[in-house]
Write an enzyme that holds these catalytic residues in place. Structure first.
Site, short mmCIF file in Angstrom:
data_model
loop_
_atom_site.label_atom_id
_atom_site.label_comp_id
_atom_site.label_asym_id
_atom_site.label_seq_id
_atom_site.Cartn_x
_atom_site.Cartn_y
_atom_site.Cartn_z
N HIS A 261 0.85 -1.19 0.00
CA HIS A 261 0.00 0.00 0.00
C HIS A 261 0.88 1.23 0.00
CE1 HIS A 261 -3.19 2.76 1.08
NE2 HIS A 261 -4.03 1.82 0.71
N ASP A 314 -7.80 -5.48 0.20
CA ASP A 314 -8.27 -6.41 -0.82
C ASP A 314 -7.91 -7.86 -0.56
OD1 ASP A 314 -9.55 -4.60 -2.52
OD2 ASP A 314 -7.63 -3.91 -3.30
N1 COA Z 1 4.16 -7.74 -3.89
C1 COA Z 1 5.52 -7.70 -3.97
N2 COA Z 1 6.21 -6.56 -3.98
C2 COA Z 1 5.54 -5.41 -3.91
C3 COA Z 1 4.14 -5.38 -3.81
C4 COA Z 1 3.45 -6.62 -3.80
N3 COA Z 1 2.13 -6.67 -3.74
N4 COA Z 1 3.72 -4.11 -3.74
C5 COA Z 1 4.83 -3.36 -3.82
N5 COA Z 1 5.91 -4.14 -3.93
C6 COA Z 1 7.31 -3.68 -4.06
C7 COA Z 1 7.57 -3.23 -5.49
O1 COA Z 1 7.99 -4.30 -6.30
C8 COA Z 1 8.65 -2.20 -5.27
O2 COA Z 1 9.84 -2.88 -5.03
P1 COA Z 1 11.26 -2.24 -5.48
O3 COA Z 1 11.40 -1.00 -4.65
O4 COA Z 1 12.22 -3.31 -5.14
O5 COA Z 1 11.12 -1.96 -6.95
C9 COA Z 1 8.24 -1.53 -3.96
O6 COA Z 1 7.48 -2.51 -3.25
C10 COA Z 1 7.38 -0.29 -4.16
O7 COA Z 1 6.27 -0.65 -4.95
P2 COA Z 1 5.40 0.38 -5.78
O8 COA Z 1 4.47 -0.36 -6.67
O9 COA Z 1 6.29 1.42 -6.40
O10 COA Z 1 4.62 1.08 -4.58
P3 COA Z 1 3.37 1.97 -4.69
O11 COA Z 1 3.26 2.73 -3.44
O12 COA Z 1 3.31 2.70 -5.98
O13 COA Z 1 2.26 0.83 -4.80
C11 COA Z 1 0.45 -0.56 -4.75
C12 COA Z 1 1.19 0.56 -4.03
C13 COA Z 1 -0.84 -0.86 -3.99
C14 COA Z 1 0.07 -0.09 -6.17
C15 COA Z 1 1.34 -1.82 -4.85
O14 COA Z 1 1.68 -2.24 -3.54
C16 COA Z 1 0.67 -2.95 -5.62
O15 COA Z 1 0.72 -2.95 -6.87
N6 COA Z 1 0.06 -3.94 -4.90
C17 COA Z 1 -0.62 -5.02 -5.55
C18 COA Z 1 -1.98 -4.57 -6.03
C19 COA Z 1 -2.93 -4.26 -4.88
O16 COA Z 1 -3.05 -5.03 -3.94
N7 COA Z 1 -3.65 -3.12 -4.98
C20 COA Z 1 -4.69 -2.74 -4.02
C21 COA Z 1 -4.28 -1.60 -3.16
S1 COA Z 1 -5.45 -1.26 -1.89
#
Ligand code: COA
Length: 377
Positions: A261, A314
């Site tokens: 998140h 979720d």
């Molecule tokens: N599983 C594994 N690694 C994850 C992850 C997950 N669900 N979510 C984030 N990470 C890692 C990324 O790979 C990244 O790693 P790095 O720094 O080594 O490249 C780091 O954490 C940052 O991720 P990022 O996507 O840039 O963070 P964000 O703040 O933009 O993303 C979300 C937040 C929710 C978009 C992201 O956690 C995600 O895509 N989660 C899965 C989808 C989800 O559950 N969405 C519902 C949200 S309520």
């Protein structure tokens, strides 16, 4: 003040002052109007929580009764709206159907640009009341059935289950859905809320505000993740295969759906509450999904917990919704049926002190290019 640095994803950039909800990402705490989500989940109802979000205070008994009566009055859809929903492609996603239906409903209520408070209040009631009716109607059309008319003797959550199934709702299921609706109703400045506020800032209609917010919520990085969680759990199939599957995902650097998140760096408090209800429901019906989810949670937190990546809202919501009888592709629509209250609270707040959103950009394209005639390209 001119800002030259681009902040990717606007991370950490406040775009408005807001008094609606607050997240403490380190402590894993969420409050609506200062009240903890755990207290609301225990004592409140979705109807009361919606009032709290929209108007800033818990309602008196009289105010709540009037709000609830308004919601019930606005539940039925016009026959023309039902025909629009029936004409939508059955293979389409329920979120697309919901977005189309909300935009269509707006065309039947042309009170201009909602300048006065009573028409704004009426629009809030209309949208909150009608969204579950739309979701249920599309779901039934897709199943080759006729929509079920809403019943006024049932709560918002119980009536939603009734309209979907056509059967008397189980009171325990209705209460758990009510709690899930409370938990999803607002969450500070997320993508869909921001989208809605941008549209609200143009003084567009609340129906446009909600339909644009729906478009943002549809995406898998926002509201669509619980569908992906259930797809993963279905694919894993049994708890003993969970570790190997998740370890492979980790090795391949694939994100685990329902984990991570932007704001929470610990377990999402909504996930904690939903996990308890998923466990309660699983005990009643011997749900094979829960043991798989618990194993995925274990491997995921072992690997990523120290990095601040934990289950989000979720992760357990799909298990709860499936146990109640919703299909996977309706999960995001349930989120929307709840979040509409938050979107509208933000719309009202935006209008209190409105300024058109008009950010800037950092131009990185070509300069002073000549126009080349088509036969010379
Ligand atoms: N599983 C594994 N690694 C994850 C992850 C997950 N669900 N979510 C984030 N990470 C890692 C990324 O790979 C990244 O790693 P790095 O720094 O080594 O490249 C780091 O954490 C940052 O991720 P990022 O996507 O840039 O963070 P964000 O703040 O933009 O993303 C979300 C937040 C929710 C978009 C992201 O956690 C995600 O895509 N989660 C899965 C989808 C989800 O559950 N969405 C519902 C949200 S309520």
């Amino acid at each position: 003040m001119p800002q030259t640095e681009v902040i990717s994803g606007l991370e950490g950039v406040p775009i408005a002052e807001s008094a609606i909800s607050r997240v403490d990402g380190k402590a894993g705490r969420l409050e609506y109007r200062g009240i903890g989500i755990d207290e609301l989940a225990e004592h409140s109802t979705f109807e009361e929580t919606s009032y709290l979000l929209l108007y800033g205070e818990l309602p008196s008994k009289r105010e709540l009764d009037a709000f609830d009566a308004g919601l019930k009055e606005y539940r039925p859809l016009k026959d023309d709206v039902v025909r629009v929903i029936g004409a939508l492609p059955k293979a389409g996603h329920p979120m697309e159907a919901l977005q189309a239906a909300v935009a269509a409903i707006g065309m039947f209520y042309s009170q201009g640009r909602e300048r006065d408070e009573s028409s704004r209040r009426a629009s809030c009631l209309r949208l909150i009341a009608k969204m579950p009716v739309v979701v249920a109607a599309f779901s039934r059309f897709r199943a080759g059935k006729e929509p079920v008319r809403p019943r006024n003797d049932l709560s918002h959550a119980a009536n939603f289950i009734y309209m979907l199934t056509g059967e008397e709702p189980d009171p325990a299921h209705a209460r758990i859905l009510d709690i899930a609706l409370i938990l999803h109703a607002d969450h500070t400045m997320n993508a869909s809320t921001f989208a809605g506020r941008v549209v609200g800032s143009t003084l567009s209609t609340p129906f446009s505000v909600v339909s644009s917010a729906l478009g943002a919520l549809y995406g898998p990085l926002h509201g669509g993740a619980n569908e992906d969680v259930m797809e993963l759990l279905d694919e894993i199939g049994s708890a003993d295969r969970a570790r190997a599957t998740v370890e492979k995902m980790i090795e391949q650097k694939k994100k685990i759906p329902g984990f991570g998140h932007r704001v929470y760096k610990t377990m999402d408090p909504r996930a904690t509450i939903l996990k308890a209800h998923a466990t309660e429901l699983a005990a009643q019906r011997d749900d094979p999904m829960l043991p798989i989810a618990l194993e995925v949670e274990k491997v995921g937190t072992e690997t990523y917990g120290a990095k601040g990546i934990w289950p989000n809202v979720d992760f357990f919501s799909g298990i709860v919704y499936r146990a109640i009888g919703f299909s996977n592709d309706n999960f995001t629509s349930i989120f929307a049926v709840s979040r509409v209250s938050g979107w509208l609270a933000h719309w009202l707040e935006q209008l209190e002190d409105n300024r058109l959103f008009r950010p800037t950009q950092k131009y990185v394209g070509k300069l002073n290019e000549p126009y080349v005639p088509i036969d010379k390209r």
